[in-house]
Design a protein around this motif. Structure first.
Motif, PDB file in Angstrom:
ATOM      1  N   ALA A  94       0.832  -1.207   0.000  1.00 24.26           N
ATOM      2  CA  ALA A  94       0.000   0.000   0.000  1.00 24.26           C
ATOM      3  C   ALA A  94       0.866   1.256   0.000  1.00 24.26           C
ATOM      4  CB  ALA A  94      -0.941   0.005   1.204  1.00 24.26           C
ATOM      5  N   SER A  95       1.914   1.266   0.817  1.00 22.10           N
ATOM      6  CA  SER A  95       2.813   2.424   0.876  1.00 22.10           C
ATOM      7  C   SER A  95       3.506   2.664  -0.453  1.00 22.10           C
ATOM      8  CB  SER A  95       3.876   2.230   1.954  1.00 22.10           C
ATOM      9  OG  SER A  95       3.319   2.278   3.217  1.00 22.10           O
TER      10      SER A  95
ATOM     11  N   THR B  67       2.717   1.573  -3.544  1.00 25.16           N
ATOM     12  CA  THR B  67       1.818   1.960  -4.637  1.00 25.16           C
ATOM     13  C   THR B  67       1.278   3.370  -4.440  1.00 25.16           C
ATOM     14  OG1 THR B  67      -0.090   0.884  -3.595  1.00 25.16           O
ATOM     15  CG2 THR B  67       1.153  -0.401  -5.216  1.00 25.16           C
ATOM     16  N   ASP B  68       1.019   3.759  -3.190  1.00 25.92           N
ATOM     17  CA  ASP B  68       0.539   5.121  -2.946  1.00 25.92           C
ATOM     18  C   ASP B  68       1.635   6.139  -3.263  1.00 25.92           C
ATOM     19  OD1 ASP B  68      -1.475   6.924  -2.296  1.00 25.92           O
ATOM     20  OD2 ASP B  68      -0.907   6.999  -0.187  1.00 25.92           O
TER      21      ASP B  68
ATOM     22  N   ILE C  92      -4.309   3.452  -3.777  1.00 26.14           N
ATOM     23  CA  ILE C  92      -4.328   2.220  -2.990  1.00 26.14           C
ATOM     24  C   ILE C  92      -5.502   1.423  -3.530  1.00 26.14           C
ATOM     25  CG2 ILE C  92      -4.546   1.191  -0.701  1.00 26.14           C
ATOM     26  CD1 ILE C  92      -3.557   3.871   0.451  1.00 26.14           C
ATOM     27  N   SER C  93      -5.223   0.272  -4.079  1.00 23.62           N
ATOM     28  CA  SER C  93      -6.253  -0.468  -4.816  1.00 23.62           C
ATOM     29  C   SER C  93      -7.355  -0.988  -3.899  1.00 23.62           C
ATOM     30  CB  SER C  93      -5.629  -1.638  -5.578  1.00 23.62           C
ATOM     31  OG  SER C  93      -5.308  -2.689  -4.693  1.00 23.62           O
TER      32      SER C  93
ATOM     33  N   ASN D 117      -7.307  -3.235  -0.256  1.00 22.36           N
ATOM     34  CA  ASN D 117      -8.133  -2.888   0.906  1.00 22.36           C
ATOM     35  C   ASN D 117      -9.114  -4.004   1.262  1.00 22.36           C
ATOM     36  OD1 ASN D 117      -6.997  -0.355   1.392  1.00 22.36           O
ATOM     37  ND2 ASN D 117      -8.283   0.603  -0.161  1.00 22.36           N
TER      38      ASN D 117
ATOM     39  N   GLY E 159      -8.969   5.604  -1.347  1.00 22.27           N
ATOM     40  CA  GLY E 159      -8.191   4.437  -0.940  1.00 22.27           C
ATOM     41  C   GLY E 159      -7.703   4.547   0.485  1.00 22.27           C
ATOM     42  N   ASP E 160      -7.331   5.760   0.895  1.00 25.98           N
ATOM     43  CA  ASP E 160      -6.898   5.996   2.274  1.00 25.98           C
ATOM     44  C   ASP E 160      -8.033   5.706   3.253  1.00 25.98           C
ATOM     45  OD1 ASP E 160      -4.467   6.911   1.238  1.00 25.98           O
ATOM     46  OD2 ASP E 160      -5.170   8.991   1.191  1.00 25.98           O
TER      47      ASP E 160
ATOM     48  N   LEU F 213      -8.641   1.968   3.451  1.00 18.17           N
ATOM     49  CA  LEU F 213      -7.565   1.307   4.198  1.00 18.17           C
ATOM     50  C   LEU F 213      -7.740   1.527   5.698  1.00 18.17           C
ATOM     51  CD1 LEU F 213      -4.963  -0.337   4.189  1.00 18.17           C
ATOM     52  CD2 LEU F 213      -3.694   1.806   3.864  1.00 18.17           C
TER      53      LEU F 213
ATOM     54  N   GLY G  73      -1.294   7.281   2.368  1.00 18.07           N
ATOM     55  CA  GLY G  73      -1.233   5.847   2.644  1.00 18.07           C
ATOM     56  C   GLY G  73       0.068   5.448   3.320  1.00 18.07           C
TER      57      GLY G  73
ATOM     58  N   SER H 282      -0.026   3.356   6.692  1.00 22.09           N
ATOM     59  CA  SER H 282       0.667   2.068   6.747  1.00 22.09           C
ATOM     60  C   SER H 282       1.730   2.039   7.840  1.00 22.09           C
ATOM     61  CB  SER H 282       1.308   1.760   5.392  1.00 22.09           C
ATOM     62  OG  SER H 282       0.310   1.594   4.409  1.00 22.09           O
TER      63      SER H 282
END
Length: 150
Positions: free
Chosen positions: A14-15, A17-18, A24-25, A29, A77-78, A81, A130, A134
């Motif tokens: 996540a970190s 990709t963000d 964040i996909s 999540n 996404g955040d 998550l 993210g 994370s």
């Protein structure tokens, strides 16, 4: 330990990709959220009130941050998550995670804005929040579950 390892890997992904794409996909999540009930069972959390409280806390966290998303303060996404991570921790630990996330988010914001200005990019910088989420969750995992063996 396998579930903690899986969550750790997901948080690192996540970190990264963000940071790279500011996304964040949903799949990531959903995986974090789907693993939480297995964690509850592994920890021996009772259905009532334990699992019900976890669901309620996650719903409250999701709704609060969804309001910030609606105001344009956070990415979707955040928010997802955070809601998924709230399923993993007791409510007291979730509050600690949110406090740490706020501090780390401030640092990430400062670094992002400085980088944005130094590279003379146009427009508003997009904050990879993210990373803060994370790292706060990873810190909590380390403190609650890994350090107990030290």
């Amino acid at each position: 330990m396998a579930l903690i390892g899986a969550l750790t890997v997901l948080l690192i992904v996540a970190s990264v990709t963000d940071l790279r794409s500011r996304i964040i996909s949903n799949r990531l999540n959903l995986t974090v959220a789907a693993l939480a009930p297995l964690w509850w069972l592994a920890c021996g959390l009772p259905f009532w009130p334990g699992m019900a409280v976890q669901l309620l806390v996650a719903l409250i966290v999701f709704m609060a941050f969804a309001a910030l998303f609606a105001l344009g303060c956070m990415g979707g996404g955040d928010v997802k998550l955070l809601g998924a991570l709230a399923l993993w921790f007791p409510w007291q630990a979730t509050l600690s995670m949110l406090m740490l996330m706020a501090v780390l988010g401030g640092i990430v914001t400062i670094v992002t804005v400085v980088h944005h200005r130094m590279t003379r990019r146009l427009g508003q910088p997009q904050i990879p929040y993210g990373i803060a989420i994370s790292f706060a969750a990873l810190w909590l995992l380390g403190e609650r579950y890994i350090n107990q063996f030290a």
